[in-house]
Design a protein around this motif. Structure first.
Motif, PDB file in Angstrom:
ATOM      1  N   THR A 119       0.818  -1.226   0.000  1.00 28.79           N
ATOM      2  CA  THR A 119       0.000   0.000   0.000  1.00 28.79           C
ATOM      3  C   THR A 119       0.844   1.266   0.000  1.00 28.79           C
ATOM      4  O   THR A 119       0.344   2.355  -0.270  1.00 28.79           O
ATOM      5  CB  THR A 119      -0.895   0.062   1.268  1.00 28.79           C
ATOM      6  OG1 THR A 119      -0.032   0.044   2.412  1.00 28.79           O
ATOM      7  CG2 THR A 119      -1.849  -1.109   1.343  1.00 28.79           C
ATOM      8  N   GLY A 120       2.137   1.117   0.365  1.00 32.54           N
ATOM      9  CA  GLY A 120       2.995   2.306   0.455  1.00 32.54           C
ATOM     10  C   GLY A 120       2.655   3.163   1.664  1.00 32.54           C
ATOM     11  O   GLY A 120       3.068   4.314   1.767  1.00 32.54           O
ATOM     12  N   ARG A 121       1.874   2.604   2.580  1.00 33.61           N
ATOM     13  CA  ARG A 121       1.482   3.375   3.774  1.00 33.61           C
ATOM     14  C   ARG A 121       1.877   2.640   5.051  1.00 33.61           C
ATOM     15  O   ARG A 121       1.898   1.404   5.069  1.00 33.61           O
ATOM     16  CB  ARG A 121      -0.024   3.607   3.766  1.00 33.61           C
ATOM     17  CG  ARG A 121      -0.372   4.936   3.119  1.00 33.61           C
ATOM     18  CD  ARG A 121      -1.848   5.261   3.184  1.00 33.61           C
ATOM     19  NE  ARG A 121      -2.606   4.465   2.229  1.00 33.61           N
ATOM     20  CZ  ARG A 121      -3.754   3.868   2.494  1.00 33.61           C
ATOM     21  NH1 ARG A 121      -4.264   3.948   3.708  1.00 33.61           N
ATOM     22  NH2 ARG A 121      -4.383   3.157   1.577  1.00 33.61           N
ATOM     23  N   ALA A 122       2.148   3.417   6.123  1.00 36.46           N
ATOM     24  CA  ALA A 122       2.519   2.793   7.405  1.00 36.46           C
ATOM     25  C   ALA A 122       1.318   2.048   7.968  1.00 36.46           C
ATOM     26  O   ALA A 122       0.191   2.531   7.894  1.00 36.46           O
ATOM     27  CB  ALA A 122       2.986   3.866   8.381  1.00 36.46           C
ATOM     28  N   TRP A 123       1.569   0.869   8.514  1.00 33.14           N
ATOM     29  CA  TRP A 123       0.500   0.058   9.119  1.00 33.14           C
ATOM     30  C   TRP A 123       0.130   0.669  10.471  1.00 33.14           C
ATOM     31  O   TRP A 123       1.012   1.094  11.216  1.00 33.14           O
ATOM     32  CB  TRP A 123       1.010  -1.376   9.294  1.00 33.14           C
ATOM     33  CG  TRP A 123      -0.039  -2.338   9.762  1.00 33.14           C
ATOM     34  CD1 TRP A 123      -0.177  -2.844  11.020  1.00 33.14           C
ATOM     35  CD2 TRP A 123      -1.081  -2.896   8.975  1.00 33.14           C
ATOM     36  NE1 TRP A 123      -1.256  -3.688  11.068  1.00 33.14           N
ATOM     37  CE2 TRP A 123      -1.840  -3.745   9.825  1.00 33.14           C
ATOM     38  CE3 TRP A 123      -1.482  -2.763   7.635  1.00 33.14           C
ATOM     39  CZ2 TRP A 123      -2.950  -4.453   9.385  1.00 33.14           C
ATOM     40  CZ3 TRP A 123      -2.588  -3.473   7.200  1.00 33.14           C
ATOM     41  CH2 TRP A 123      -3.305  -4.303   8.065  1.00 33.14           C
ATOM     42  N   PRO A 124      -1.152   0.728  10.817  1.00 34.97           N
ATOM     43  CA  PRO A 124      -1.517   1.360  12.097  1.00 34.97           C
ATOM     44  C   PRO A 124      -1.011   0.594  13.315  1.00 34.97           C
ATOM     45  O   PRO A 124      -0.889  -0.633  13.284  1.00 34.97           O
ATOM     46  CB  PRO A 124      -3.052   1.372  12.072  1.00 34.97           C
ATOM     47  CG  PRO A 124      -3.454   0.432  10.993  1.00 34.97           C
ATOM     48  CD  PRO A 124      -2.313   0.283  10.044  1.00 34.97           C
TER      49      PRO A 124
END
Ligand code: GLU
Length: 293
Positions: A119-124
């Motif tokens: 996703t290219g996003r930090a995992w919560p």
């Protein structure tokens, strides 16, 4: 009949000697119990069988007596009540609110890294900074899960957070109290914890489950504890609702910081009350230092 007095409790873990932070917590309990004409109970939170030791329980009793805090005689010891926690787990399991999880920490880290790469996003992360559980075992075929359990494969039990919030079915709240009894209501957000562990691999319960079962069994009406446990209260209120247990009032006291600006903790070898005592410091001096003169 006069109303039953409020019930307070101090709940240390016997995995080391008590330090000034514990003294602050115990003295705040004592002060508020006295302010509200309440009873004061002791609870020994020793579910972690590898780190808790009987000599630390004796140390807790000695230190509290030395400080001059009057608890009701005796104490509830969590390791003697695993059946109570099993009953609560059974209740949640019957309603499909918990599921077994076989993942190792490494498997979770790998799955999270894969999601982040995709996703290219930090995992919560949860309020403790751990990644939210990415749900691998939630999708496991129930027959396969049953087979793996029957084969003795180590596993934890996780709360299905979305299902649990849906089952609780209303906005969840608790009330904060202080010496002046000005309560304010806090709306909880348990979803920020994700599918957390309610029973560990090595212990058939968890801090969250044991604490709410015990507060109910001991009839605790006023919980006084450090601010570090404020975020955990969201989970506690959710579990109390699911298990139809009363939600006590809560008070979160300040935390003592060491010279390094970090919270005092046994793991950082903060100076123990026993060490202060050996140096000739008196309980009155400890009380004064902590603002309870
Ligand atoms: N056993 C916990 C501790 O020593 C306190 C639990 C609680 O007050 O809810 O930090």
């Amino acid at each position: 009949m006069p109303p039953a007095p409020p019930v307070f409790r101090f709940a240390p873990s016997p995995n080391g000697r008590l330090h000034l932070g514990h003294a602050l917590s115990a003295l705040t309990n004592e002060a508020l119990a006295s302010r509200f004409g309440g009873r004061l109970l002791l609870r020994i939170e020793d579910i972690d069988l590898t780190r808790c030791r009987p000599e630390f329980i004796a140390g807790i009793e000695t230190d509290l007596e030395w400080l001059g805090i009057r608890f009701e005689p005796g104490f509830r010891q969590q390791s003697r009540h695993f059946d109570d926690y099993a009953e609560a787990l059974m209740n949640l399991r019957r309603r499909g609110l918990i599921y077994p999880c076989f993942c190792s920490r490494q498997e979770i880290r790998t799955a999270v890294a894969a999601c982040e790469a995709e996703t290219g996003r930090a995992w919560p992360t949860d309020p403790d900074g751990a990644p939210l559980y990415p749900g691998l075992c939630k999708r496991l075929d129930p027959d396969e899960a049953a087979r793996r359990i029957a084969a003795g494969e180590p596993h934890v039990l996780r709360l299905d957070m979305a299902a649990a919030i849906a089952a609780a079915g209303r906005s969840l709240r608790y009330e904060v109290f202080g010496a002046e009894d000005i309560g304010h209501v806090v709306r909880v957000e348990p979803e920020r914890w994700g599918d957390l562990v309610l029973a560990r691999k090595d212990v058939p319960t968890s801090y969250h489950l044991a604490v709410i079962v015990d507060d109910a069994r001991q009839g605790v009406t006023h919980v006084v504890r450090g601010r570090d446990l404020e975020v955990a209260t969201d989970v506690h209120v959710l579990l109390q609702n699911l298990l139809e247990l009363p939600t006590p009032l809560y008070h979160f006291h300040r935390l003592l910081l060491g010279d390094d600006g970090q919270k005092l903790a046994k793991s950082r070898a903060s100076r123990s009350l026993a060490a202060f005592r050996a140096d000739g410091i008196t309980p009155a001096e400890i009380r004064r230092q902590l603002g309870f003169a």
